[in-house]
Design a protein around this motif. Sequence first.
Motif, PDB file in Angstrom:
ATOM      1  N   VAL A   1      49.497  33.838  53.568  1.00 30.63           N
ATOM      2  CA  VAL A   1      49.434  34.886  52.544  1.00 30.63           C
ATOM      3  C   VAL A   1      48.810  34.334  51.266  1.00 30.63           C
TER       4      VAL A   1
ATOM      5  N   PHE B   1      45.214  35.404  49.661  1.00 27.80           N
ATOM      6  CA  PHE B   1      45.264  35.899  48.289  1.00 27.80           C
ATOM      7  C   PHE B   1      44.334  35.093  47.388  1.00 27.80           C
TER       8      PHE B   1
ATOM      9  N   LEU C   1      40.127  43.055  51.354  1.00 27.81           N
ATOM     10  CA  LEU C   1      40.277  43.252  52.799  1.00 27.81           C
ATOM     11  C   LEU C   1      39.170  42.552  53.578  1.00 27.81           C
TER      12      LEU C   1
ATOM     13  N   GLY D   1      49.138  40.146  59.860  1.00 30.23           N
ATOM     14  CA  GLY D   1      49.617  41.066  58.825  1.00 30.23           C
ATOM     15  C   GLY D   1      49.795  40.372  57.491  1.00 30.23           C
ATOM     16  N   GLY D   2      50.250  39.117  57.518  1.00 32.74           N
ATOM     17  CA  GLY D   2      50.402  38.368  56.280  1.00 32.74           C
ATOM     18  C   GLY D   2      49.077  38.108  55.590  1.00 32.74           C
TER      19      GLY D   2
ATOM     20  N   LEU E   1      46.368  39.956  55.885  1.00 34.85           N
ATOM     21  CA  LEU E   1      45.898  41.233  55.348  1.00 34.85           C
ATOM     22  C   LEU E   1      46.666  41.620  54.087  1.00 34.85           C
ATOM     23  N   CYS E   2      47.965  41.312  54.055  1.00 36.09           N
ATOM     24  CA  CYS E   2      48.749  41.580  52.847  1.00 36.09           C
ATOM     25  C   CYS E   2      48.246  40.751  51.669  1.00 36.09           C
ATOM     26  N   GLY E   3      47.876  39.502  51.917  1.00 37.88           N
ATOM     27  CA  GLY E   3      47.314  38.671  50.857  1.00 37.88           C
ATOM     28  C   GLY E   3      46.011  39.239  50.321  1.00 37.88           C
TER      29      GLY E   3
ATOM     30  N   VAL F   1      45.091  42.450  50.442  1.00 40.26           N
ATOM     31  CA  VAL F   1      45.401  43.697  49.736  1.00 40.26           C
ATOM     32  C   VAL F   1      45.983  43.394  48.359  1.00 40.26           C
ATOM     33  N   LEU F   2      46.874  42.419  48.276  1.00 42.45           N
ATOM     34  CA  LEU F   2      47.445  42.038  46.983  1.00 42.45           C
ATOM     35  C   LEU F   2      46.360  41.585  46.010  1.00 42.45           C
TER      36      LEU F   2
END
Length: 133
Positions: free
Chosen positions: A53, A57, A76, A108-109, A111-113, A115-116
């Motif tokens: 993540v 990020f 993304l 998923g982690g 992608l979350c990074g 998106v953040l």
Amino acid sequence: MGKKETPLWIVLTQGSLLALAIYFLGLLGISGLLVNGKMGEGSAFPLTLGLIVITAFGGAMIAVRRTTLGTLPTGLAIAAIFLFALGVAGLAFWESITFLGRGGILMGGALCGGVLAGLLGGRKRRRGKRVRR
């Protein structure tokens, strides 16, 4: 004359390579802790998830502020390129990758990074001139 902008493909490549470099160095550190017995095997996956993540990020934050594309699509895109490179490395070394279970959680982690970074890495807005009345 205005400032010359960096092409999009260079920005995306630099962000993705930075994320990959940080990730592989972090994995080297985690494996060193495991081998030396300073960390148990049960804590390896949560650390790897946190590392993925943070690296997605970090790579996306570098690219988000330098691109003409929107912040969220850039975040993304960096996460997707980062995941693609990890998938290629997995196929090259282990000849298989798993999307179900822990592999999906790591995806998923990442992608979350991304998106953040897309949400938090917005450009600084200029203040308009004040109108005195």
